[in-house]
Design a protein around this motif. Sequence first.
Motif, PDB file in Angstrom:
ATOM      1  N   SER A 122      20.926 -24.931  -5.128  1.00 20.51           N
ATOM      2  CA  SER A 122      22.381 -24.817  -5.214  1.00 20.51           C
ATOM      3  C   SER A 122      23.039 -24.393  -3.908  1.00 20.51           C
ATOM      4  O   SER A 122      24.238 -24.599  -3.726  1.00 20.51           O
ATOM      5  CB  SER A 122      22.773 -23.824  -6.322  1.00 20.51           C
ATOM      6  OG  SER A 122      22.310 -22.515  -6.007  1.00 20.51           O
ATOM      7  N   ILE A 123      22.290 -23.787  -2.976  1.00 22.18           N
ATOM      8  CA  ILE A 123      22.908 -23.358  -1.713  1.00 22.18           C
ATOM      9  C   ILE A 123      22.733 -24.397  -0.599  1.00 22.18           C
ATOM     10  O   ILE A 123      23.158 -24.176   0.527  1.00 22.18           O
ATOM     11  CB  ILE A 123      22.358 -21.991  -1.248  1.00 22.18           C
ATOM     12  CG1 ILE A 123      20.916 -22.112  -0.745  1.00 22.18           C
ATOM     13  CG2 ILE A 123      22.472 -20.946  -2.339  1.00 22.18           C
ATOM     14  CD1 ILE A 123      20.423 -20.874  -0.039  1.00 22.18           C
ATOM     15  N   ILE A 124      22.099 -25.527  -0.924  1.00 22.79           N
ATOM     16  CA  ILE A 124      21.914 -26.576   0.076  1.00 22.79           C
ATOM     17  C   ILE A 124      23.107 -27.532   0.024  1.00 22.79           C
ATOM     18  O   ILE A 124      23.365 -28.156  -1.004  1.00 22.79           O
ATOM     19  CB  ILE A 124      20.612 -27.358  -0.156  1.00 22.79           C
ATOM     20  CG1 ILE A 124      19.409 -26.419  -0.086  1.00 22.79           C
ATOM     21  CG2 ILE A 124      20.467 -28.485   0.867  1.00 22.79           C
ATOM     22  CD1 ILE A 124      18.085 -27.086  -0.406  1.00 22.79           C
ATOM     23  N   ASP A 125      23.832 -27.630   1.112  1.00 25.61           N
ATOM     24  CA  ASP A 125      24.980 -28.534   1.194  1.00 25.61           C
ATOM     25  C   ASP A 125      24.588 -29.910   1.712  1.00 25.61           C
ATOM     26  O   ASP A 125      25.162 -30.920   1.306  1.00 25.61           O
ATOM     27  CB  ASP A 125      26.061 -27.950   2.123  1.00 25.61           C
ATOM     28  CG  ASP A 125      26.934 -26.937   1.401  1.00 25.61           C
ATOM     29  OD1 ASP A 125      26.962 -26.953   0.159  1.00 25.61           O
ATOM     30  OD2 ASP A 125      27.587 -26.115   2.076  1.00 25.61           O
ATOM     31  N   LYS A 126      23.598 -29.912   2.625  1.00 32.09           N
ATOM     32  CA  LYS A 126      23.283 -31.176   3.280  1.00 32.09           C
ATOM     33  C   LYS A 126      21.871 -31.119   3.861  1.00 32.09           C
ATOM     34  O   LYS A 126      21.435 -30.076   4.351  1.00 32.09           O
ATOM     35  CB  LYS A 126      24.301 -31.444   4.395  1.00 32.09           C
ATOM     36  CG  LYS A 126      24.233 -32.800   5.063  1.00 32.09           C
ATOM     37  CD  LYS A 126      25.388 -32.929   6.072  1.00 32.09           C
ATOM     38  CE  LYS A 126      25.410 -34.244   6.775  1.00 32.09           C
ATOM     39  NZ  LYS A 126      26.528 -34.338   7.764  1.00 32.09           N
ATOM     40  N   ILE A 127      21.168 -32.252   3.802  1.00 31.72           N
ATOM     41  CA  ILE A 127      19.853 -32.381   4.445  1.00 31.72           C
ATOM     42  C   ILE A 127      19.860 -33.677   5.245  1.00 31.72           C
ATOM     43  O   ILE A 127      20.140 -34.748   4.701  1.00 31.72           O
ATOM     44  CB  ILE A 127      18.711 -32.417   3.417  1.00 31.72           C
ATOM     45  CG1 ILE A 127      18.741 -31.176   2.522  1.00 31.72           C
ATOM     46  CG2 ILE A 127      17.360 -32.524   4.134  1.00 31.72           C
ATOM     47  CD1 ILE A 127      17.719 -31.226   1.395  1.00 31.72           C
ATOM     48  N   VAL A 128      19.556 -33.582   6.531  1.00 27.86           N
ATOM     49  CA  VAL A 128      19.541 -34.757   7.404  1.00 27.86           C
ATOM     50  C   VAL A 128      18.150 -34.902   8.011  1.00 27.86           C
ATOM     51  O   VAL A 128      17.543 -33.931   8.453  1.00 27.86           O
ATOM     52  CB  VAL A 128      20.592 -34.634   8.532  1.00 27.86           C
ATOM     53  CG1 VAL A 128      20.638 -35.918   9.355  1.00 27.86           C
ATOM     54  CG2 VAL A 128      21.967 -34.319   7.960  1.00 27.86           C
ATOM     55  N   LEU A 140      23.217 -24.926   4.830  1.00 26.10           N
ATOM     56  CA  LEU A 140      23.328 -24.088   3.636  1.00 26.10           C
ATOM     57  C   LEU A 140      24.728 -23.497   3.508  1.00 26.10           C
ATOM     58  O   LEU A 140      25.434 -23.312   4.504  1.00 26.10           O
ATOM     59  CB  LEU A 140      22.299 -22.956   3.685  1.00 26.10           C
ATOM     60  CG  LEU A 140      20.851 -23.352   4.017  1.00 26.10           C
ATOM     61  CD1 LEU A 140      19.977 -22.113   4.072  1.00 26.10           C
ATOM     62  CD2 LEU A 140      20.318 -24.348   3.011  1.00 26.10           C
ATOM     63  N   ASN A 141      25.115 -23.177   2.280  1.00 26.99           N
ATOM     64  CA  ASN A 141      26.386 -22.482   2.056  1.00 26.99           C
ATOM     65  C   ASN A 141      26.179 -21.006   1.767  1.00 26.99           C
ATOM     66  O   ASN A 141      27.122 -20.275   1.467  1.00 26.99           O
ATOM     67  CB  ASN A 141      27.182 -23.147   0.919  1.00 26.99           C
ATOM     68  CG  ASN A 141      26.383 -23.199  -0.377  1.00 26.99           C
ATOM     69  OD1 ASN A 141      25.788 -22.210  -0.799  1.00 26.99           O
ATOM     70  ND2 ASN A 141      26.377 -24.367  -1.015  1.00 26.99           N
TER      71      ASN A 141
END
Length: 228
Positions: A104-110, A126-127
């Motif tokens: 839930s705290i991951i906003d984006k993975i590149v 992360l947020n």
Amino acid sequence: MKKIINKNPKLIFVIPLGIFLFLGLLLLFLAVKYPENVPFYGWITIILFVLLPAICMYGFIFGLRLTEKQQRSSETQRNVITYSEQEIWIHKPILDGTYRINWSIIDKIVYFDYPGDDHAYYTFYLNDFPEFIKNKKQWWLNRLFPVNVNMRKFNLNNDCLNFYDLPEKLNEYLNVVTDTDFADPRKGKLISKEEIYKSGYTETIEHWQPSRDIKWEKILFQRSDNNA
């Protein structure tokens, strides 16, 4: 000469090292012949002038292979990423602990794989801050310098065990489908392949024509109302 070097790029390093080794051996010969003119620190310098190029040349020509014990030790120090329905765990043996990151705290993975980098890697955005769980037994330096968990962006290299399972886990736990191809994007068309048999192992040399459609970056996950 240029064609020979292009055919065997190791010569770019071996030739200068050979020159240094020759100079080192010449200095050693003169030192042995006229020892009264060489101070103690001079002997150390001459020995290093011989040993360092010799070791480097051996490594370039024959390769420096780890012993079985060294390989086992290296494997135990390897980072490991594991997955569950609620979170990602990044086990860091060198830090004597594990990062616990809730999905839930991951906003984006590149995913990145640039030709100038030694490793492909993921960047996590992360947020919130991750949690760091320490092992019961801590190395004294890790006790002296606590791990910084106040970070909302970090990289994870592909030498981490289970690295390439991430897209599958995103699909399993977050219902995110990605068509990431982890094959080397620099490889387009195989031009030639050569196998060189050396003592105890085989070295394969491949020459590829780079692909014109190269994507060095790919977003694997980006939080939105649809995949929150």
